[in-house]
Write an enzyme that holds these catalytic residues in place. Structure first.
Site, mmCIF file in Angstrom:
data_model
loop_
_atom_site.group_PDB
_atom_site.id
_atom_site.type_symbol
_atom_site.label_atom_id
_atom_site.label_comp_id
_atom_site.label_asym_id
_atom_site.label_seq_id
_atom_site.Cartn_x
_atom_site.Cartn_y
_atom_site.Cartn_z
ATOM 1 N N ASP A 171 43.239 64.188 75.589
ATOM 2 C CA ASP A 171 43.165 63.258 76.720
ATOM 3 C C ASP A 171 43.205 61.819 76.225
ATOM 4 O O ASP A 171 42.822 61.529 75.098
ATOM 5 C CB ASP A 171 41.871 63.541 77.510
ATOM 6 C CG ASP A 171 41.914 62.951 78.905
ATOM 7 O OD1 ASP A 171 43.015 62.663 79.408
ATOM 8 O OD2 ASP A 171 40.834 62.770 79.497
ATOM 9 N N ASN A 195 48.227 68.853 86.847
ATOM 10 C CA ASN A 195 49.009 67.708 86.367
ATOM 11 C C ASN A 195 50.339 67.508 87.114
ATOM 12 O O ASN A 195 50.972 66.459 86.976
ATOM 13 C CB ASN A 195 49.266 67.794 84.851
ATOM 14 C CG ASN A 195 48.047 67.508 84.002
ATOM 15 O OD1 ASN A 195 47.875 68.050 82.912
ATOM 16 N ND2 ASN A 195 47.160 66.633 84.470
HETATM 17 C C1 IPE Z 1 43.111 67.461 81.150
HETATM 18 O O1 IPE Z 1 43.300 66.117 81.214
HETATM 19 C C2 IPE Z 1 44.439 68.150 81.101
HETATM 20 C C3 IPE Z 1 45.137 68.084 79.825
HETATM 21 C C4 IPE Z 1 44.696 67.542 78.741
HETATM 22 C C5 IPE Z 1 46.423 68.702 79.835
HETATM 23 P P1 IPE Z 1 43.420 65.325 82.605
HETATM 24 O O2 IPE Z 1 43.570 63.911 82.252
HETATM 25 O O3 IPE Z 1 44.458 65.954 83.445
HETATM 26 O O4 IPE Z 1 42.003 65.634 83.262
HETATM 27 P P2 IPE Z 1 41.151 64.789 84.287
HETATM 28 O O5 IPE Z 1 42.042 64.475 85.451
HETATM 29 O O6 IPE Z 1 40.709 63.562 83.576
HETATM 30 O O7 IPE Z 1 39.995 65.667 84.636
HETATM 31 C C1 IPE Z 2 46.451 63.456 78.347
HETATM 32 O O1 IPE Z 2 46.442 62.100 78.552
HETATM 33 C C2 IPE Z 2 47.822 64.064 78.456
HETATM 34 C C3 IPE Z 2 48.004 64.981 79.574
HETATM 35 C C4 IPE Z 2 47.111 65.262 80.501
HETATM 36 C C5 IPE Z 2 49.290 65.607 79.706
HETATM 37 P P1 IPE Z 2 46.386 61.474 80.015
HETATM 38 O O2 IPE Z 2 47.776 61.279 80.507
HETATM 39 O O3 IPE Z 2 45.513 62.281 80.892
HETATM 40 O O4 IPE Z 2 45.740 60.077 79.700
HETATM 41 P P2 IPE Z 2 44.623 59.311 80.525
HETATM 42 O O5 IPE Z 2 43.491 60.264 80.726
HETATM 43 O O6 IPE Z 2 45.240 58.899 81.817
HETATM 44 O O7 IPE Z 2 44.255 58.158 79.653
HETATM 45 MG MG MG Z 3 43.532 62.206 81.323
#
Ligand code: IPE
Ligand code: IPE
Ligand code: MG
Length: 262
Positions: free
Chosen positions: A37, A85
């Site tokens: 994340d 996602n």
């Molecule tokens: C969790 O991260 C999903 C992945 C790492 C693929 P998200 O960024 O989607 O989760 P939330 O929305 O912060 O809970």
């Molecule tokens: C994790 O990084 C990647 C995926 C969930 C695919 P994020 O895209 O969730 O990054 P933040 O949480 O918005 O910083």
């Molecule tokens: Mg995230």
């Protein structure tokens, strides 16, 4: 694979080496699962579009996969795309899928060289055929490898997985009264794999975001503020060392006390 293979790969005299030398090889987690994340925040800090964070995140994946295999982990599971996602802008979703295909193509040789078996978990049937073809190709080409199992969770949801498992259990004709936890686990995407011992989440968020809900029942959780694109072997070693200091009780009592109690 083991610490020797890790030591010959990491820079000598650096912080990684100092950390690696503290790791107890006989107490490694068998399965490490990572919620990758913070890509968006990493890009935001640099005034870049979010997709640049995803692009940079590939370097972290590359480093962590090889470090895990060399360290001697049995299973590494990376959470790459959740069922939730799809709510993201379409351009971001398609960039993520494109990066995944590119990663697989460029890293297949690394997977083969390190004897890594690649496996996808999630509702893969909903992915586009070009992505699916690439994934299946990587699974096929690494199928006979005997080293670390590398699961990538794609279009993955913990609740979805449990529903899918329940459907399979019902369709199997099994006597419902005979169904127990062990059998049920055999219907999950991770059938036959050990549960994660260590769950890592990057970028400081204290939640599990629908990841491996069944399997993390007794996982040790380690959260780091490091954003995923900055995560490297060094951070993985920090997580493993933190794990090795934990007292895992599984609902029992602490080991030294237990040893003295009849
Ligand atoms: C969790 O991260 C999903 C992945 C790492 C693929 P998200 O960024 O989607 O989760 P939330 O929305 O912060 O809970
Ligand atoms: C994790 O990084 C990647 C995926 C969930 C695919 P994020 O895209 O969730 O990054 P933040 O949480 O918005 O910083
Ligand atoms: Mg995230």
């Amino acid at each position: 694979m083991g610490l020797d293979q890790l030591l010959e790969w990491i820079p000598a005299g650096g912080p990684e080496e100092a950390l690696a030398r503290q790791v107890m090889q006989d107490r490694l987690p068998r399965h490490v699962a990572i919620i990758m994340d913070g890509n968006g925040r990493w890009a935001g800090q640099r005034h870049l579009p979010r997709v640049e964070g995803h692009r940079a995140g590939i370097d972290a994946v590359r480093d962590v996969v090889e470090a895990s295999a060399r360290m001697g982990l049995e299973v590494l599971t990376l959470y790459a795309f959740s069922v939730e996602n799809w709510k993201r802008p379409q351009a971001e979703v398609s960039t993520l899928m494109m990066l995944l295909k590119r990663y697989l193509r460029s890293e297949l040789s690394t997977l083969l060289r390190n004897n890594i078996r690649f496996h996808v978990i999630g509702r893969t049937e909903a992915l586009s055929t070009d992505v699916l073809d690439e994934l299946r190709d990587a699974e096929r080409k690494t199928a006979t490898n005997t080293g670390m199992l590398f699961n990538i969770a794609l279009n993955y949801g913990g609740r979805t997985e449990i529903v899918d498992a329940a459907r399979r259990a019902m369709a199997s004709g099994l006597d419902p009264q005979a169904l127990d936890e062990q059998q049920f686990a055999g219907f999950l995407y991770t059938a036959g794999q050990p549960d994660p011992d260590l769950l890592i989440r990057t970028s400081g968020e204290m939640r599990v975001s629908n990841f491996l809900l069944w399997q993390i029942a007794y996982a040790e959780i380690w959260v780091t503020d490091t954003l995923w694109p900055d995560f490297r072997c060094r951070h993985l070693l920090e997580g493993v060392l933190a794990y090795q200091k934990r007292d895992r009780r599984f609902g029992g009592i602490a080991a030294p006390v237990a040893a003295g109690v009849k």
